[in-house]
Scaffold this active site. Structure first.
Site, PDB file in Angstrom:
ATOM      1  CB  CYS A 144      -0.977  -0.023   1.146  1.00  0.00           C
ATOM      2  SG  CYS A 144      -2.041  -1.358   1.731  1.00  0.00           S
TER       3      CYS A 144
ATOM      4  NE  ARG B 167       4.411   1.872  -1.471  1.00  0.00           N
ATOM      5  CZ  ARG B 167       5.388   1.322  -1.246  1.00  0.00           C
ATOM      6  NH1 ARG B 167       6.402   1.367  -2.014  1.00  0.00           N
ATOM      7  NH2 ARG B 167       5.588   0.654  -0.237  1.00  0.00           N
TER       8      ARG B 167
ATOM      9  CD1 TRP C  11      -2.977  -5.265  -4.134  1.00  0.00           C
ATOM     10  CD2 TRP C  11      -2.286  -6.459  -2.496  1.00  0.00           C
ATOM     11  NE1 TRP C  11      -2.644  -6.618  -4.741  1.00  0.00           N
ATOM     12  CE2 TRP C  11      -2.442  -7.243  -3.505  1.00  0.00           C
ATOM     13  CE3 TRP C  11      -2.038  -6.757  -1.342  1.00  0.00           C
ATOM     14  CZ2 TRP C  11      -2.300  -8.717  -3.571  1.00  0.00           C
ATOM     15  CZ3 TRP C  11      -1.877  -8.288  -1.233  1.00  0.00           C
ATOM     16  CH2 TRP C  11      -1.699  -9.060  -2.236  1.00  0.00           C
TER      17      TRP C  11
ATOM     18  CG  ASN D 200       1.406   1.264   3.770  1.00  0.00           C
ATOM     19  OD1 ASN D 200       0.010   1.335   3.823  1.00  0.00           O
ATOM     20  ND2 ASN D 200       2.387   1.786   3.190  1.00  0.00           N
ATOM     21  N   GLY D 201       1.176  -2.713   6.271  1.00  0.00           N
ATOM     22  CA  GLY D 201       1.781  -3.773   7.163  1.00  0.00           C
ATOM     23  C   GLY D 201       0.945  -4.918   7.522  1.00  0.00           C
TER      24      GLY D 201
ATOM     25  CD  GLU E  87      10.845 -10.536 -16.315  1.00  0.00           C
ATOM     26  OE1 GLU E  87      10.211  -9.275 -16.054  1.00  0.00           O
ATOM     27  OE2 GLU E  87      10.913 -11.367 -15.433  1.00  0.00           O
TER      28      GLU E  87
ATOM     29  CE  LYS F 135       7.683  -7.588 -16.429  1.00  0.00           C
ATOM     30  NZ  LYS F 135       7.703  -8.630 -15.684  1.00  0.00           N
TER      31      LYS F 135
ATOM     32  CD  GLU G  53       4.185  -9.562 -13.606  1.00  0.00           C
ATOM     33  OE1 GLU G  53       4.469  -9.136 -12.429  1.00  0.00           O
ATOM     34  OE2 GLU G  53       4.852  -8.924 -14.472  1.00  0.00           O
TER      35      GLU G  53
ATOM     36  CG  HIS H  64      10.778 -35.389 -20.641  1.00  0.00           C
ATOM     37  ND1 HIS H  64      10.804 -36.670 -20.965  1.00  0.00           N
ATOM     38  CD2 HIS H  64      11.916 -34.640 -21.484  1.00  0.00           C
ATOM     39  CE1 HIS H  64      12.190 -36.934 -21.431  1.00  0.00           C
ATOM     40  NE2 HIS H  64      12.748 -35.593 -21.861  1.00  0.00           N
TER      41      HIS H  64
ATOM     42  CE  LYS I 202       7.905  -1.157  -9.732  1.00  0.00           C
ATOM     43  NZ  LYS I 202       7.890  -1.808 -11.112  1.00  0.00           N
TER      44      LYS I 202
END
Length: 596
Positions: A3, A28, A78, A104-105, A480, A484, A487, A503, A591
Site C-alpha cells: 500500500c 502500490r 492493496w 501499511n503492514g 520473464e 510479463k 501479469e 516430457h 509494486k
C-alpha cells in the site's frame, strides 16, 4: 500490505499535496484510496472510494464545507484483510472519530486485540486488521494525558507484526508517524513536513529525506521540522532526493509501461557508465568492503528472481563459480554452505519474502543487496549494497529494473571474480566491452519489435494460454516473458526448457497453441520447434535473423539473449491493450510486495 501512505503538515491546503502524492502512490495499491484532512473549522473530513484517484479528486472538488487546512493523511490500499470495499478503505477511525490512522503492514495479533477491544466496549466496524490500532490509541489517550506521541508509542508496544503508520488527532491537529519492518520516509521542506512510503510521491517538494528506523516514532511539527520522540532531537542523517517530478511523469507516452520500456537503453547506459570502470581491475568489488567467497546464493522473487538467474548463468560462464538460485519464499528450507556470498535482489528493497529469507545470520556468509532503493530495509540490513540505478519505475510490471539488475549484478560479480584471481583483467574487459554495446543493441531490438509485434497480436488475442520455451541462457528470459504476459494480459503463460516439451508439456500443444521461442542460438532448438509445428502449434520466435521478431542477440554474451527482453515486454503490453487491460495497474498486483 502493498500500500501507499502520505501524511503532511503544510503551510497551505493539505489536500493540494495529498491528491498529487496519492496519484503517484497508486501503483502500490489501487483497490481503494482515501484521505482524512482537517478543515479550518477544526473537524476532520474523511473521504474514501474503491474507484481510482480521479474519483477522490472529484469528491474533493465538490466539497462545499469549510476549507481544508494544512494537516492530512492519505492511503492507497492493496487488500489483504477484508475485501476491497469503501468500509474497509483507509483511513480508519476510533469510536469517537477523533483518531484517524493509515497503516501499511500486518497486525499479526489483530484477532486477539479485536476481541479484547470489543469486550472493553469498542465498536469494531471493519474487517481490516489496521482498525484495531485506532482503538488502541483511543484507549491510550485516556492514560497518557491526551499526548498523541505517548499514546501511539504505548499502543505499538501491544502490536505484533509490521507497520508504517500515520496518525491524525482531530482535536489537536497533531500528526505522528512510526515504522517497523515497513518503509516510511520523512522530509522537512519549505512547503512543510511530509511522511510517505515512497519518495516519488513527494518528489515535487523534497530535496532531502530520512528513512525511519525500526521502532521509531516521529511527530511532524510543520514549522519546526520533525523530531524524534523522547529525545526531541532533529535528524541529521539525510538522504538527497535525486528523483524528480519529471522522472515520474508520462512525458507524452500513453502509459508508464510504454515509457519505461523505451527508457531501458538509456537506463542501461547509465548503469554501465557508473560501474564499468571498476570491473576489470576488481575495484568495484573492493569498494564494497566484502570478504572473498567460493560460491554464490542468489535470492529473489518474480522478476528479480529471473534477473538473478541471468546473473548466476553469467557467473558460471565467466568464472566457473558454483551458484544456487533460491526462491525467497522457500529459502527457509535451504542449508547454509561455508564461504557463500548471498546476493539478495529486490526492486524495492522492501520485499517481505526477501527480507525474511535474509533475516537469519548464516555462518561465514556475506549479504550483498542489489536494489533500486538504496535507503530500503534490505539495503540497511546488508553488508553492502549495489544500486541498480533504474530510476523511478511506476508501472507495476517491472521492465527497466530487470535489465538494470542484470547489468549491475554482472558488473559487481565479475569485478569480484577479478579481485579473487578467478578471472583475468583481459577477460573482464571483454565483458565490459560487451556491456558497453548493450544500450545500442537494446534500442535496435525495440525498433524491430515495435514493427514486428503489432501485426501478430490479432492472431494471438483469442488464445487462452501461451507456452514459452528456451534453452540454456535463454531460459530466464522465457520465464520473464511468460511472467510479463501473465501479469498484463491475465492469460495463462508458462515457460519450459525446450528439451522438456516431450516430457509432458507437449500435451498442451494443439492447433493454434501459441508457443513463444526465445532463441539464444542453441542448434537443438530447431528440433523442439519442429515438434511444436508438427502438432499445429503457432510459433513466435524471438532472437533469430529469420524469426518472427528478428532481433539480433549476441550468442557469446555471458548474460544470454538479453535483447529479447524488449520484444517480450512489447508483446505482453500489446496483447494486454488489445484485451482492454490496464497495463500499468494489473489486477490483484502492486509494486512493492511487503507481505509474505
Amino acid at each position: 500490505m502493498m500500500c501507499g501512505i502520505i501524511a503532511c503538515r503544510t503551510h497551505s491546503s493539505a489536500m493540494d499535496y495529498l491528491l498529487v502524492a496519492l496519484g503517484r502512490l497508486e501503483y502500490r495499491g489501487y483497490d481503494s484510496v482515501g484521505v482524512a484532512a482537517r478543515t479550518t473549522a477544526g473537524d476532520v473530513v474523511r473521504m474514501r472510494t474503491v474507484q481510482r484517484i480521479g474519483a477522490l479528486d472529484g469528491a474533493v472538488r465538490n466539497w462545499t464545507g469549510a476549507a481544508f487546512d494544512g494537516v492530512g493523511i492519505g492511503h492507497t490500499r492493496w487488500a489483504t484483510h477484508g475485501p476491497a470495499t469503501e468500509g474497509n478503505a483507509h483511513p480508519h477511525v476510533d469510536c469517537t472519530g477523533r483518531i484517524s490512522i493509515v497503516h501499511n503492514g500486518i497486525v499479526e495479533n489483530a484477532a486477539d486485540l479485536r476481541l479484547d477491544l470489543q469486550q472493553a466496549g469498542h465498536a469494531i466496524v471493519t474487517e481490516v486488521d489496521s482498525e484495531v490500532i485506532a482503538h488502541l490509541i483511543e484507549d491510550r489517550m485516556t492514560t497518557s494525558d491526551d499526548d498523541l506521541v505517548d499514546a501511539v508509542r504505548s499502543s505499538l508496544n501491544q502490536l505484533r507484526g509490521s507497520w508504517a503508520l500515520a496518525v491524525l488527532d482531530e482535536r489537536s491537529g497533531r500528526i505522528v508517524v512510526a515504522a517497523r519492518r515497513s518503509p516510511l520516509l520523512v522530509a522537512h521542506t519549505r512547503h512543510g513536513d511530509f511522511a510517505t512510503s515512497d519518495i516519488a510521491a513527494v518528489a515535487d517538494w523534497v530535496t532531502e529525506f530520512r528513512a525511519l528506523e525500526d521502532g521509531e516514532v516521529v511527530e511532524l511539527t510543520g514549522h519546526n521540522g520533525w523530531t524524534k520522540h523522547a529525545t526531541g532531537e532533529t535528524f541529521s542523517r539525510l538522504i538527497p532526493c535525486t528523483w524528480t517530478a519529471a522522472a515520474t511523469g508520462l512525458n507524452g507516452r500513453a502509459d508508464y509501461m510504454a515509457k519505461e520500456i523505451d527508457e531501458q537503453p538509456a537506463a542501461v547506459a547509465r548503469v554501465v557508465d557508473e560501474f564499468a570502470g571498476g570491473v576489470a581491475d576488481g575495484g568495484l568489488w573492493r569498494s564494497l568492503g566484502m570478504a572473498p567467497f567460493d560460491r554464490v546464493e542468489v535470492i529473489g522473487c518474480g522478476t528479480s528472481l529471473n534477473a538473478g538467474r541471468v546473473i548466476g548463468n553469467a557467473l558460471r560462464r565467466v568464472g566457473g563459480l558454483p551458484v544456487r538460485v533460491t526462491v525467497a519464499s522457500e529459502a527457509d528450507a535451504e542449508i547454509a554452505e561455508p564461504n557463500t556470498m548471498r546476493l539478495a535482489i529486490s526492486q524495492s528493497g522492501e520485499t517481505a519474502d526477501v527480507l525474511s529469507a535474509t533475516a537469519q545470520p548464516w555462518p561465514a556468509t556475506n549479504l550483498l543487496a542489489l536494489t533500486n532503493n538504496s535507503h530500503s530495509t534490505l539495503a540497511r540490513r546488508a553488508d553492502a549494497v549495489v544500486g541498480c540505478l533504474a530510476g523511478p519505475e511506476i508501472g507495476v510490471a517491472a521492465t527497466k529494473t530487470f535489465v538494470c539488475q542484470i547489468v549491475a549484478g554482472v558488473a559487481v560479480t565479475v569485478s569480484a571474480l577479478v579481485d579473487a584471481g578467478r578471472v583475468s583483467s583481459a577477460v573482464a574487459q571483454g565483458v565490459v566491452d560487451d556491456l558497453r554495446r548493450l544500450p545500442d543493441r537494446l534500442a535496435a531490438a525495440a525498433t524491430v519489435a515495435k514493427c514486428a509485434v503489432p501485426p501478430i497480436i490479432d492472431e494471438l488475442v483469442d488464445a487462452s494460454g501461451f507456452i514459452f520455451i528456451a534453452r540454456g541462457s535463454g531460459l530466464p528470459y522465457a520465464a520473464e516473458g511468460a511472467l510479463k504476459l501473465k501479469e498484463l494480459s491475465y492469460r495463462w503463460a508458462e515457460h519450459y526448457p525446450a528439451g522438456e516439451l516431450k516430457h509432458g508439456p507437449l500435451a498442451l500443444v494443439d492447433d493454434g497453441t501459441p508457443v513463444v521461442v526465445v532463441d539464444n542460438g542453441d542448434p537443438r532448438l530447431a528440433m523442439n520447434v519442429a515438434e511444436v509445428c508438427a502438432r499445429g502449434g503457432r510459433i513466435t520466435s524471438i532472437g533469430t535473423p529469420g524469426g518472427t521478431v528478428a532481433v539480433e542477440c549476441d550468442p557469446a554474451a555471458a548474460w544470454g539473449p538479453i535483447e529479447s527482453v524488449l520484444p517480450l515486454q512489447i508483446l505482453a503490453r500489446d496483447l494486454a491493450l488489445a484485451l482492454g487491460r490496464d497495463v500499468d495497474r494489473p489486477r490483484n498486483l502492486a509494486k512493492s510486495v511487503t507481505v509474505e
